[in-house]
Design a protein around this motif. Structure first.
Motif, PDB file in Angstrom:
ATOM      1  N   VAL A 206       0.815  -1.220   0.000  1.00 48.89           N
ATOM      2  CA  VAL A 206       0.000   0.000   0.000  1.00 48.89           C
ATOM      3  C   VAL A 206       0.848   1.269   0.000  1.00 48.89           C
ATOM      4  N   LEU A 207       0.571   2.103  -1.004  1.00 48.20           N
ATOM      5  CA  LEU A 207       1.169   3.435  -1.100  1.00 48.20           C
ATOM      6  C   LEU A 207       0.160   4.421  -0.529  1.00 48.20           C
ATOM      7  N   THR A 208       0.584   5.203   0.453  1.00 45.01           N
ATOM      8  CA  THR A 208      -0.250   6.248   1.046  1.00 45.01           C
ATOM      9  C   THR A 208       0.333   7.589   0.629  1.00 45.01           C
ATOM     10  N   VAL A 209      -0.526   8.414   0.018  1.00 42.59           N
ATOM     11  CA  VAL A 209      -0.101   9.727  -0.475  1.00 42.59           C
ATOM     12  C   VAL A 209      -0.923  10.800   0.223  1.00 42.59           C
ATOM     13  N   GLU A 210      -0.249  11.804   0.765  1.00 39.10           N
ATOM     14  CA  GLU A 210      -0.942  12.936   1.382  1.00 39.10           C
ATOM     15  C   GLU A 210      -0.641  14.191   0.588  1.00 39.10           C
ATOM     16  N   GLY A 211      -1.665  15.010   0.399  1.00 36.57           N
ATOM     17  CA  GLY A 211      -1.522  16.250  -0.349  1.00 36.57           C
ATOM     18  C   GLY A 211      -2.790  16.538  -1.124  1.00 36.57           C
ATOM     19  N   SER A 212      -2.646  17.221  -2.252  1.00 36.01           N
ATOM     20  CA  SER A 212      -3.807  17.561  -3.068  1.00 36.01           C
ATOM     21  C   SER A 212      -3.789  16.835  -4.409  1.00 36.01           C
ATOM     22  N   ALA A 213      -2.952  15.824  -4.544  1.00 32.88           N
ATOM     23  CA  ALA A 213      -2.862  15.057  -5.789  1.00 32.88           C
ATOM     24  C   ALA A 213      -4.146  14.275  -6.019  1.00 32.88           C
ATOM     25  N   SER A 214      -4.503  14.106  -7.291  1.00 24.81           N
ATOM     26  CA  SER A 214      -5.658  13.284  -7.641  1.00 24.81           C
ATOM     27  C   SER A 214      -5.189  11.843  -7.846  1.00 24.81           C
ATOM     28  N   ALA A 215      -6.112  10.906  -7.723  1.00 24.84           N
ATOM     29  CA  ALA A 215      -5.770   9.491  -7.923  1.00 24.84           C
ATOM     30  C   ALA A 215      -5.215   9.251  -9.327  1.00 24.84           C
ATOM     31  N   PRO A 216      -5.861   9.781 -10.391  1.00 25.05           N
ATOM     32  CA  PRO A 216      -5.295   9.558 -11.727  1.00 25.05           C
ATOM     33  C   PRO A 216      -3.875  10.137 -11.893  1.00 25.05           C
ATOM     34  N   GLU A 217      -3.608  11.249 -11.230  1.00 20.23           N
ATOM     35  CA  GLU A 217      -2.290  11.869 -11.293  1.00 20.23           C
ATOM     36  C   GLU A 217      -1.230  10.934 -10.697  1.00 20.23           C
ATOM     37  N   VAL A 218      -1.540  10.344  -9.547  1.00 16.88           N
ATOM     38  CA  VAL A 218      -0.590   9.436  -8.880  1.00 16.88           C
ATOM     39  C   VAL A 218      -0.419   8.161  -9.706  1.00 16.88           C
ATOM     40  N   ILE A 219      -1.516   7.610 -10.200  1.00 12.34           N
ATOM     41  CA  ILE A 219      -1.457   6.387 -11.011  1.00 12.34           C
ATOM     42  C   ILE A 219      -0.612   6.636 -12.261  1.00 12.34           C
ATOM     43  N   ASN A 220      -0.795   7.794 -12.892  1.00 11.73           N
ATOM     44  CA  ASN A 220      -0.048   8.138 -14.101  1.00 11.73           C
ATOM     45  C   ASN A 220       1.447   8.275 -13.818  1.00 11.73           C
ATOM     46  N   ILE A 221       1.802   8.924 -12.729  1.00  9.57           N
ATOM     47  CA  ILE A 221       3.227   9.128 -12.432  1.00  9.57           C
ATOM     48  C   ILE A 221       3.900   7.797 -12.069  1.00  9.57           C
ATOM     49  N   LEU A 222       3.170   6.905 -11.393  1.00  9.98           N
ATOM     50  CA  LEU A 222       3.737   5.587 -11.090  1.00  9.98           C
ATOM     51  C   LEU A 222       3.912   4.769 -12.362  1.00  9.98           C
ATOM     52  N   ASP A 223       2.972   4.924 -13.302  1.00 11.21           N
ATOM     53  CA  ASP A 223       3.081   4.236 -14.589  1.00 11.21           C
ATOM     54  C   ASP A 223       4.344   4.711 -15.322  1.00 11.21           C
ATOM     55  N   LYS A 224       4.609   6.012 -15.282  1.00 14.17           N
ATOM     56  CA  LYS A 224       5.818   6.555 -15.912  1.00 14.17           C
ATOM     57  C   LYS A 224       7.076   5.991 -15.256  1.00 14.17           C
ATOM     58  N   ALA A 225       6.995   5.692 -13.941  1.00 15.81           N
ATOM     59  CA  ALA A 225       8.131   5.122 -13.221  1.00 15.81           C
ATOM     60  C   ALA A 225       8.249   3.615 -13.435  1.00 15.81           C
ATOM     61  N   GLY A 226       7.245   3.021 -14.100  1.00 17.88           N
ATOM     62  CA  GLY A 226       7.295   1.588 -14.391  1.00 17.88           C
ATOM     63  C   GLY A 226       6.547   0.714 -13.403  1.00 17.88           C
ATOM     64  N   PHE A 227       5.633   1.317 -12.626  1.00 18.62           N
ATOM     65  CA  PHE A 227       4.893   0.560 -11.626  1.00 18.62           C
ATOM     66  C   PHE A 227       3.384   0.705 -11.834  1.00 18.62           C
ATOM     67  N   LYS A 228       2.650  -0.221 -11.283  1.00 18.66           N
ATOM     68  CA  LYS A 228       1.190  -0.208 -11.367  1.00 18.66           C
ATOM     69  C   LYS A 228       0.613   0.217 -10.034  1.00 18.66           C
ATOM     70  N   ALA A 229      -0.524   0.921 -10.092  1.00 17.90           N
ATOM     71  CA  ALA A 229      -1.215   1.330  -8.873  1.00 17.90           C
ATOM     72  C   ALA A 229      -2.713   1.280  -9.125  1.00 17.90           C
ATOM     73  N   GLU A 230      -3.446   0.916  -8.088  1.00 16.48           N
ATOM     74  CA  GLU A 230      -4.908   0.839  -8.144  1.00 16.48           C
ATOM     75  C   GLU A 230      -5.433   1.476  -6.870  1.00 16.48           C
ATOM     76  N   LYS A 231      -6.305   2.465  -7.003  1.00 12.15           N
ATOM     77  CA  LYS A 231      -6.839   3.167  -5.828  1.00 12.15           C
ATOM     78  C   LYS A 231      -7.645   2.196  -4.978  1.00 12.15           C
ATOM     79  N   ILE A 232      -7.457   2.271  -3.658  1.00 10.14           N
ATOM     80  CA  ILE A 232      -8.241   1.434  -2.725  1.00 10.14           C
ATOM     81  C   ILE A 232      -8.925   2.314  -1.720  1.00 10.14           C
TER      82      ILE A 232
END
Length: 68
Positions: free
Chosen positions: A42-68
């Motif tokens: 589990v990745l926990t992110v605090e701030g004003s980022a949107s879920a799609p923004e975080v998922i997109n940046i992780l994809d660019k880094a080569g990782f997968k993420a799914e909001k829970i």
């Protein structure tokens, strides 16, 4: 400040080192952490980022993420 949680495939310290510059470069992320001991990595992110923004940046880094 909003807290978002994601199921990821970030497995180890090396993976965390890979995503660090990507997540740290997002102005909308104030803090983040990955619980590599949990089954869902589990990745926990605090701030004003949107879920799609975080998922997109992780994809660019080569990782997968799914909001829970």
């Amino acid at each position: 400040m909003e807290t978002l949680k994601f199921k990821t495939n970030i497995k180890c310290g090396g993976c965390i080192a890979t995503v660090t510059p990507f997540l740290n470069d997002l102005n909308t992320v104030q803090s983040w952490k990955v619980d590599v001991d949990s089954a869902d990595k589990v990745l926990t992110v605090e701030g004003s980022a949107s879920a799609p923004e975080v998922i997109n940046i992780l994809d660019k880094a080569g990782f997968k993420a799914e909001k829970i």
